[in-house]
Design a protein around this motif. Structure first.
Motif, short mmCIF file in Angstrom:
data_model
loop_
_atom_site.label_atom_id
_atom_site.label_comp_id
_atom_site.label_asym_id
_atom_site.label_seq_id
_atom_site.Cartn_x
_atom_site.Cartn_y
_atom_site.Cartn_z
N ARG A 32 0.74 -1.13 -0.06
CA ARG A 32 -0.06 -0.15 0.08
C ARG A 32 0.93 1.29 0.11
NH1 ARG A 32 -2.76 2.87 -2.12
NH2 ARG A 32 -4.24 4.25 -1.02
N ARG A 36 0.77 4.35 -2.70
CA ARG A 36 0.74 5.44 -2.39
C ARG A 36 1.64 6.53 -3.09
NH1 ARG A 36 -1.49 4.22 3.18
NH2 ARG A 36 -3.66 4.64 3.00
N ASN A 42 -2.16 5.05 -7.41
CA ASN A 42 -2.91 5.26 -6.11
C ASN A 42 -4.32 5.68 -6.53
OD1 ASN A 42 -3.31 6.05 -3.30
ND2 ASN A 42 -3.19 8.19 -3.79
N GLU A 84 -10.17 3.99 2.84
CA GLU A 84 -9.30 4.96 2.14
C GLU A 84 -10.00 6.15 2.00
OE1 GLU A 84 -6.79 4.78 0.13
OE2 GLU A 84 -6.62 2.99 1.02
#
Length: 130
Positions: A32, A36, A42, A84
């Motif tokens: 993750r 990002r 992303n 998120e």
């Protein structure tokens, strides 16, 4: 002969599943972070989470009038979105508090009804003096 009260050790499959879950969880944290760092990845990831979470919420809302766990499915969708999106996380936390409060109230009502039924049964069984 085994003692029925003795706790059973987890099966080989359960231990393997737990190990796989821990490995996947730790790999996901690093994965993750890598997503990002890449703006395109992303955006694609957040869009995917939004689509899956939104679809789950919509499905849950559609199932609410039917018998079954519609509201739980909707809360699960909010949980997915909350991973998120901060707004969805706040809504999910508030909805979870409301659901917990309602569940506690329902348990209280059930307990009072059971106590009343037990009292009525005890009164019916006791001999009356006339």
């Amino acid at each position: 002969m085994t003692d029925a009260s003795a706790p059973e050790s987890p099966s080989r499959a359960a231990r393997a599943g737990a190990a796989l879950g821990r490995a996947a969880g730790s790999a996901f944290v690093g994965g993750r972070a890598a997503i990002r760092r890449n703006p395109t990845a992303n955006r694609v990831y957040r869009t995917g989470v939004g689509v899956v979470g939104g679809t789950t919420v919509a499905l849950g809302v559609a199932l609410i009038p039917l018998p079954g766990p519609g509201s739980l499915i909707a809360l699960g969708g909010l949980g997915i979105l909350g991973t998120e999106f901060e707004g969805a996380q706040k809504v999910n936390e508030k909805a979870t508090r409301v659901v917990k409060k309602a569940a506690a109230k329902a348990k209280d009502v059930v307990a009072r009804r059971r106590a009343a039924a037990t009292d009525a049964q005890a009164a019916a069984e006791s001999p009356t003096t006339s």
